[in-house]
Enzyme design. Structure first.
Site, short mmCIF file in Angstrom:
data_model
loop_
_atom_site.label_atom_id
_atom_site.label_comp_id
_atom_site.label_asym_id
_atom_site.label_seq_id
_atom_site.Cartn_x
_atom_site.Cartn_y
_atom_site.Cartn_z
N HIS A 35 56.89 -11.10 18.81
CA HIS A 35 56.53 -11.04 20.22
C HIS A 35 57.66 -11.55 21.11
O HIS A 35 57.90 -11.01 22.20
CB HIS A 35 55.27 -11.88 20.48
CG HIS A 35 54.05 -11.37 19.82
ND1 HIS A 35 53.47 -12.00 18.75
CD2 HIS A 35 53.28 -10.28 20.07
CE1 HIS A 35 52.40 -11.34 18.38
NE2 HIS A 35 52.26 -10.29 19.15
N GLY A 146 55.85 -2.86 20.09
CA GLY A 146 56.65 -2.97 18.87
C GLY A 146 56.50 -1.75 17.98
O GLY A 146 55.41 -1.18 17.85
N GLU A 147 57.59 -1.35 17.35
CA GLU A 147 57.55 -0.26 16.39
C GLU A 147 56.79 -0.65 15.12
O GLU A 147 56.44 0.22 14.33
CB GLU A 147 58.96 0.19 16.03
CG GLU A 147 59.68 0.90 17.17
CD GLU A 147 61.03 1.44 16.76
OE1 GLU A 147 61.44 1.23 15.60
OE2 GLU A 147 61.69 2.06 17.61
N VAL A 175 60.57 -6.76 13.82
CA VAL A 175 61.27 -7.99 13.44
C VAL A 175 60.78 -8.40 12.06
O VAL A 175 59.58 -8.38 11.78
CB VAL A 175 61.01 -9.12 14.45
CG1 VAL A 175 61.71 -10.40 14.03
CG2 VAL A 175 61.47 -8.69 15.84
N ARG A 186 48.79 -11.71 11.44
CA ARG A 186 47.91 -11.84 10.27
C ARG A 186 48.62 -12.46 9.07
O ARG A 186 47.96 -12.82 8.09
CB ARG A 186 47.32 -10.48 9.91
CG ARG A 186 46.27 -9.99 10.91
CD ARG A 186 45.61 -8.69 10.45
NE ARG A 186 44.44 -8.37 11.24
CZ ARG A 186 44.43 -7.63 12.34
NH1 ARG A 186 45.57 -7.14 12.79
NH2 ARG A 186 43.32 -7.39 13.01
#
EC number: 6.3.2.1
Length: 282
Positions: A35, A146-147, A175, A186
């Protein structure tokens, strides 16, 4: 200074005070280094960054981890402050869904019923519905995703294009930990043994990418990935491992492609993906 708001009225007032371009980063909280990368990307592109923190009940199935999902607002706020975020919008469920559930949902189309949508029925209906609502109330110029959640990113781009939402969707690379594990909120559920088993996902993707890099065709790339998953650390149960084109259409033969994997590790379901470049047939 980061301003924390909880209601749509407070958000509207805070948003009206932001001059210049605004980039939004939508999260469910439990912020981590991935993030933070999104926040940095937003700071580089926009004059102001607005973060939403909302654990969206619409995207959790009846047997999923809505109640268990980590909620760490104080820690998240400190991360946002350090990153120079202007506004954090952290509503309660009834602020976005006064009647408990919306009467109108966003249908994701066929792609939303495949892969994650097949394993988690209704998931992308909930995701796209909340994303569209948050785009309306935050009014950003840019939105950063995010990818890591590549299918979600693809569907958000389709929704924004099809519904003429005036926002630019920016994808940010995944990342990873030094050993290759993709960062995820998670991951904190994993025991040490499960953490080791989770490397089966990135190991499979890396094996497929390595095969593609030396000219293997699509079938051989996928076979290499499956072999690596099966020979990797024990404890991961495969849900799917597929190779698509970069728009998630099946049957890629050459050029940019995307390999996606999902697996259960203990009681935790993890996903990952990686871009691969398929060589043209000679």
């Amino acid at each position: 200074m980061t301003e924390l708001v909880h209601t749509r009225a407070e958000l509207a007032a805070a948003r009206d005070g932001l001059t210049g371009t605004v980039g939004v980063v939508m999260t469910m909280g439990a912020l981590h280094s991935g993030h933070e990368t999104l926040l940095r990307a937003a700071r580089e592109r926009a004059d102001h960054v607005l973060v939403t923190i909302f654990v969206n009940p619409l995207q959790f199935g009846p047997d999923e981890d809505f109640n268990r999902y980590p909620r760490t607002l104080d820690v998240d706020l400190e991360i946002c402050r350090r990153a120079g975020v202007a506004v954090v919008f952290a509503p309660v469920v009834t602020e976005l869904y006064p009647e408990g559930k919306p009467r109108v949902w966003v249908a994701p189309g066929q792609l939303g019923e495949e892969l994650e949508g097949q394993s988690r029925p209704g998931f992308f209906h909930g995701v796209l519905t909340v994303v569209l609502k948050l785009l309306h109330v935050t009014r950003p110029d840019l939105a950063f995703f995010g990818e890591k959640d590549y299918q979600q990113l693809t569907l958000v781009r389709r929704m924004v294009g099809d519904l003429d939402v005036p926002v630019e969707i920016v994808g940010v690379p995944t990342v990873r930990e030094p050993d290759g594990l993709a960062l995820s909120s998670r991951n904190r559920y994993l025991s040490p043994d499960e953490r080791a088993a989770a490397l089966s996902l990135s190991g499979a993707l890396r094996a497929g990418a390595a095969a593609a890099a030396v000219g293997a065709d699509a079938g051989a790339v996928l076979a290499a990935a499956h072999a690596a998953f099966e020979s990797g650390p024990s404890g991961a149960r495969l849900d799917y491992l597929v190779l698509t084109d970069s728009d998630l259409e099946p049957g890629p033969t050459a050029g940019p492609a995307r390999m996606l994997v999902a697996a259960w590790v203990g009681t935790t379901r993890l996903i990952d993906n990686m871009s691969v470049q398929l060589a043209p047939y000679s």
